[in-house]
Structure formats: C-alpha cells, structure tokens
Scaffold this motif. Sequence first.
Motif, short mmCIF file in Angstrom:
data_model
loop_
_atom_site.label_atom_id
_atom_site.label_comp_id
_atom_site.label_asym_id
_atom_site.label_seq_id
_atom_site.Cartn_x
_atom_site.Cartn_y
_atom_site.Cartn_z
N PRO A 40 42.60 2.14 19.87
CA PRO A 40 41.55 1.58 20.38
C PRO A 40 41.78 -0.10 20.93
N GLN A 41 42.45 -0.81 20.28
CA GLN A 41 42.90 -1.90 20.71
C GLN A 41 43.61 -1.98 22.05
N GLN A 42 44.46 -1.10 22.01
CA GLN A 42 45.30 -0.75 23.33
C GLN A 42 44.40 -0.53 24.41
N GLU A 43 43.52 0.37 24.18
CA GLU A 43 42.58 0.89 25.19
C GLU A 43 41.80 -0.28 25.83
N GLN A 45 42.44 -3.32 25.60
CA GLN A 45 43.26 -4.34 26.23
C GLN A 45 43.62 -3.87 27.85
N LYS A 46 43.78 -2.68 27.90
CA LYS A 46 44.12 -1.99 29.32
C LYS A 46 42.76 -2.06 30.07
N ALA A 47 41.52 -1.88 29.59
CA ALA A 47 40.33 -1.73 30.34
C ALA A 47 40.04 -3.35 30.94
N ARG A 48 40.56 -4.41 29.92
CA ARG A 48 40.42 -5.67 30.21
C ARG A 48 41.28 -5.97 31.32
N LYS A 49 42.54 -5.49 31.35
CA LYS A 49 43.53 -5.80 32.46
C LYS A 49 42.96 -5.10 33.81
N GLU A 50 42.54 -4.15 33.78
CA GLU A 50 41.97 -3.36 34.84
C GLU A 50 40.72 -4.15 35.47
N ILE A 51 39.96 -4.49 34.58
CA ILE A 51 38.74 -5.49 35.23
C ILE A 51 39.14 -6.53 35.73
N LEU A 52 40.07 -7.28 35.12
CA LEU A 52 40.57 -8.55 35.59
C LEU A 52 41.20 -8.17 37.20
N ARG A 53 42.30 -7.33 37.09
CA ARG A 53 42.85 -6.90 38.18
C ARG A 53 42.05 -6.59 39.45
N ASP A 54 40.75 -5.81 39.24
CA ASP A 54 39.63 -5.54 40.15
C ASP A 54 39.10 -6.90 40.76
#
Length: 62
Positions: A40-43, A45-54
């Motif tokens: 869950p923590q990796q998910e 982090q991945k969601a945060r990374k995608e939001i920042l990238r967008d």
Amino acid sequence: MVVWAWPPTARQMAVSGGVFVFGASLFGIGAYFSYANVAPQQELQKARKEILRDYLKKRFGD
C-alpha cells in the motif's frame, strides 16, 4: 561487562527472560507490520509521483 556481586535469583532470571521475550515479540510484530504495509505504501508513492508529474507537465509543458 557487568560483574555481579552476587548471583541473580531465579525470579530475577525469569523477569529478565520475560522482558527479553516481550521485546523480541515487539520487534517481530513491528517487522511483520512493516512488511505487510509495503505494497500500500508503494502504491501511494506511485500515485503521488504521477500527480506531481502531471502537475509539472501541465505547468511547464513537456
């Protein structure tokens, strides 16, 4: 290293053993929960990374 002036009693040895077992069980429980919560923590982090990238793509372009 501590050199005792007298040998520990059976009760002191039992209490020391109980404290050791309790500490080891807390360590084991912490390791279990840490391992159980990795995905869950990796998910997140991945969601945060995608939001920042967008956001950065929208703000500064490609």
